[in-house]
Write an enzyme that holds these catalytic residues in place. Structure first.
Site, short mmCIF file in Angstrom:
data_model
loop_
_atom_site.label_atom_id
_atom_site.label_comp_id
_atom_site.label_asym_id
_atom_site.label_seq_id
_atom_site.Cartn_x
_atom_site.Cartn_y
_atom_site.Cartn_z
N GLU A 146 -11.98 -4.40 1.97
CA GLU A 146 -11.92 -3.93 0.57
C GLU A 146 -13.15 -4.29 -0.26
O GLU A 146 -13.03 -4.85 -1.34
CB GLU A 146 -10.65 -4.47 -0.10
CG GLU A 146 -9.39 -4.09 0.67
CD GLU A 146 -8.11 -4.61 0.03
OE1 GLU A 146 -8.19 -5.47 -0.86
OE2 GLU A 146 -7.02 -4.15 0.45
N ASP A 157 -10.58 -0.62 4.46
CA ASP A 157 -10.47 -0.42 3.01
C ASP A 157 -9.33 0.53 2.67
O ASP A 157 -8.82 1.25 3.53
CB ASP A 157 -11.80 0.11 2.43
CG ASP A 157 -12.06 -0.43 1.02
OD1 ASP A 157 -11.09 -0.70 0.27
OD2 ASP A 157 -13.24 -0.59 0.66
N GLU A 179 -3.08 0.33 8.12
CA GLU A 179 -1.96 -0.23 7.33
C GLU A 179 -1.07 0.88 6.80
O GLU A 179 -0.74 0.93 5.61
CB GLU A 179 -2.52 -1.06 6.16
CG GLU A 179 -3.51 -2.13 6.59
CD GLU A 179 -3.99 -3.02 5.46
OE1 GLU A 179 -3.47 -2.92 4.32
OE2 GLU A 179 -4.90 -3.83 5.71
C1 XIL Z 1 -0.25 -7.51 1.73
C2 XIL Z 1 0.98 -8.09 2.38
O1 XIL Z 1 1.74 -7.03 2.95
C3 XIL Z 1 1.81 -8.85 1.37
O2 XIL Z 1 2.86 -9.54 2.02
C4 XIL Z 1 0.96 -9.84 0.60
O3 XIL Z 1 1.72 -10.41 -0.42
C5 XIL Z 1 -0.25 -9.15 0.03
O4 XIL Z 1 -0.97 -8.50 1.05
N1 XIL Z 1 -4.33 -4.46 2.01
C6 XIL Z 1 -4.43 -5.41 2.98
C7 XIL Z 1 -3.25 -6.22 3.36
O5 XIL Z 1 -5.48 -5.50 3.64
O6 XIL Z 1 -3.60 -7.52 3.75
C8 XIL Z 1 -2.25 -6.30 2.24
O7 XIL Z 1 -1.08 -6.96 2.71
C9 XIL Z 1 -1.93 -4.91 1.72
C10 XIL Z 1 -3.16 -4.25 1.19
#
Ligand code: XIL
Length: 603
Positions: free
Chosen positions: A168, A230, A304
């Site tokens: 990010e 990202d 993700e």
């Molecule tokens: C999130 C997790 O799912 C949560 O449990 C935590 O509180 C915050 O982070 N982008 C990312 C992940 O790269 O690490 C994030 O995960 C979601 C957004």
């Protein structure tokens, strides 16, 4: 005319046929049934990409483990490999939670993706700030980064397949992007520390931490694939900024004295977080990003994935109605159809959550399973995206999709090779298709253009033995619309082997009332001068052999022979299969035969 069994007298043919029938009896006596009514997602996509999900140490229970074993072959720690979980003070490292996840994964044969090394969030202050919260200097932060990455990526080396090295790094840009560094997240503590002491007259800036992170990660774990990850990667400006950064830093790496493997890129993969909503972004934006990232010369992970119902800041909905589930499922179906279309470049798709309760966006019910782990419509959509769309009266992308095949799956190192590649994008009128040999994103042949769906890849000297792919790219105009790959093994010099065998057949898919012909080319490199036997047999949907054709030829050492066999296919062809067997018929009378190659199955 295909029963060219000139070597047999009729008595031999009868005993041969008996042998064939007996062998088939042994092969197919036990019908293979699908064991579960709830098919495995990872299996469905095994030829396209790894399929993953996330986990935390308090979820390593039997139910979750079963679910992983059924559906996923790769895992990301949701939180426990983030910097704040591993090191809360300089020199202090605690790997116990991460170890629990990795041991669990190893025990279950699940691969691990590392997430994440350098991020503005969920990271301890010591990395980039003083006790009083003022930023460290550029060189202090750089030293800490190197120490952290060395320690952590070094510790996990051999245990992770890949790393999100930087997470990010962009924020707040707009088109046009002329210099990617100007749209990086300038309030990231990493950026701020790196700016503290940057010599702008030399072109230094806060954004330099990104390159350092990748170099340190390469040095700490040279075997891990390095990813830049990202979100909002479908925004036009961010897509462009990410691609430009990857191109720029990979270019810089080419001239870096620390680069000991010039064929390998520094940033090898882009992670598209893919935190979508059913109403945003349009799937076509996702496609535009995939196309742009392929153009940047890297592979892609969907890192993700979740698709919340509705839109950002819209009304939340913890229980979706059936219609809402279908709407969400259609979005998933469109995504997965597209992932398959570009699967030559997509290495992994990871869902961010096991079910709607265990989701960081639980209010939007974004996942494939509901709060009780029951399959949602989205699950069925991912299982069979085209089927799901058609069921809902929509036109699937697969109608226009590219199908590809070749006449061989092995060639021999150092020898000339001629590989026939067929590609068909049935319903696209005007398109151009090129094919080439590839290994780890590097081209090993010219690009050959297909004419009328076919081309011959002529390779004067096949490269060294290893696992390669034939990549086939299809374009309308200059826009890539599909990119698929077929695995190709290059084997050691053939003098080590008794035979080289290539099989081709037509048509490539069983077609009612058509002639089916198989051609097997066999070269004998050494051994006795015994006949080789090719059997082509048709099986109905109950696995009964209903037609067979065979041919045998003596092949002398050093000779290549072509063996043709085939038959008319019946009118009712559904569920039928043809299997092509190649045997070494050392003693046909006593049915002492050994298989010379894998059985080729045509559906
Ligand atoms: C999130 C997790 O799912 C949560 O449990 C935590 O509180 C915050 O982070 N982008 C990312 C992940 O790269 O690490 C994030 O995960 C979601 C957004």
């Amino acid at each position: 005319m295909f029963m060219e069994n000139k070597k047999f007298n009729s008595k031999r043919s009868v005993s041969l046929l008996m042998t064939v029938v007996i062998i088939f009896g042994m092969f197919f006596a036990v019908p293979v049934l699908a064991a579960d009514s709830n098919p495995s997602l990872a299996d469905i996509y095994k030829d396209s990409f790894l399929l993953g999900n996330i986990i935390s140490p308090n979820q390593l229970d039997a139910e979750t483990t079963n679910m992983f074993n059924q559906h996923y072959n790769v895992v990301t720690a949701e939180n426990h490999m983030k910097p704040n979980m591993i090191s809360n003070a300089k020199g202090v490292y605690n790997f116990s939670s991460a170890d629990a996840i990795i041991n669990w994964a190893q025990n279950n044969g699940i691969k691990v993706h590392g997430h994440t090394l350098v991020w503005h969030s969920q990271s301890p202050n010591w990395l980039y700030r003083n006790q009083d919260n003022t930023p460290l200097t550029r060189s202090e932060a750089r030293q800490n980064m190197q120490e952290y990455i060395n320690r952590v990526a070094g510790y996990f080396a051999g245990k992770v397949i890949s790393w999100d090295v930087v997470n990010e790094a962009f924020e707040g840009g707009s088109l046009p992007v002329t210099d990617w560094k100007t749209v990086t997240r300038s309030n990231s503590p990493w950026y701020i520390a790196y700016a503290n002491g940057a010599d702008t007259s030399k072109g230094e800036s806060g954004a330099d931490y990104i390159y350092d992170a990748f170099v340190f990660a390469r040095q700490a774990d040279p075997n891990a694939i390095l990813e830049y990850n990202d979100f909002n990667e479908t925004d036009a400006w961010k897509r462009e900024a990410m691609a430009m950064m990857v191109e720029d830093l990979n270019e810089k790496w080419l001239n870096d004295p620390r680069n000991t493997d010039p064929g390998r890129k520094l940033i090898e993969r882009i992670g598209m977080q893919s935190h979508h909503y059913t109403q945003y972004p349009p799937v076509s934006w996702v496609e535009a990003s995939i196309q742009r990232f392929i153009e940047a010369g890297v592979t892609i992970s969907v890192s993700e994935l979740d698709v919340g119902y509705g839109r950002h800041n819209g009304p939340t909905n913890r229980t979706l109605t059936y219609e809402q589930q279908v709407e969400q499922a259609i979005y998933y179906a469109r995504l997965f159809e597209m992932y398959k279309a570009y699967d030559a470049h997509i290495e992994r798709v990871t869902l961010w959550g096991q079910n709607d309760a265990r989701s960081w966006r639980a209010d939007y019910s974004p996942l494939l399973f509901d709060r009780e782990f029951a399959e949602k419509e989205a699950y069925y959509a991912v299982l069979d995206p085209s089927g799901y769309l058609m069921k809902n009266g929509l036109t699937p992308r697969s109608l226009y999709d590219l199908t590809i095949s070749t006449d061989t799956d092995t060639i021999v190192a150092g020898l000339p090779a001629n590989i026939i590649v067929n590609a068909n994008a049935a319903d696209i009128g005007d398109y151009k298709v090129v094919a080439y040999l590839d290994k780890d994103g590097k081209k090993y042949s010219d690009e050959f253009q297909l004419v009328n769906g076919t081309t011959r890849l002529t390779i004067p000297n096949a490269p060294e033995a290893g696992q390669y792919r034939i990549v086939v790219n299809a374009y309308t105009g200059s826009t890539l619309f599909a990119s698929k790959a077929i695995p190709l093994t290059i084997t050691e010099d053939s003098s080590e082997k008794d035979y080289t065998i290539t099989t081709t057949y037509q048509p490539s898919v069983l077609t009612a009332d058509k002639m089916f012909t198989a051609q097997v080319n066999v070269t004998r490199h050494k051994g006795e001068d015994v006949p080789v036997l090719v059997i082509v047999a048709l099986f109905d949907r109950d696995e009964r052999m209903i037609n067979v054709s065979y041919i045998s030829k003596d092949i002398e050492v050093g000779d290549t022979e072509r063996l043709n066999a085939g038959f008319m296919l019946p009118v009712d062809i559904e569920g039928h299969k043809v299997r092509i067997f190649v045997w070494d018929g050392i003693d046909l009378e006593n049915s002492d035969m050994r298989p010379l190659s894998d059985v080729v199955t045509v559906q």
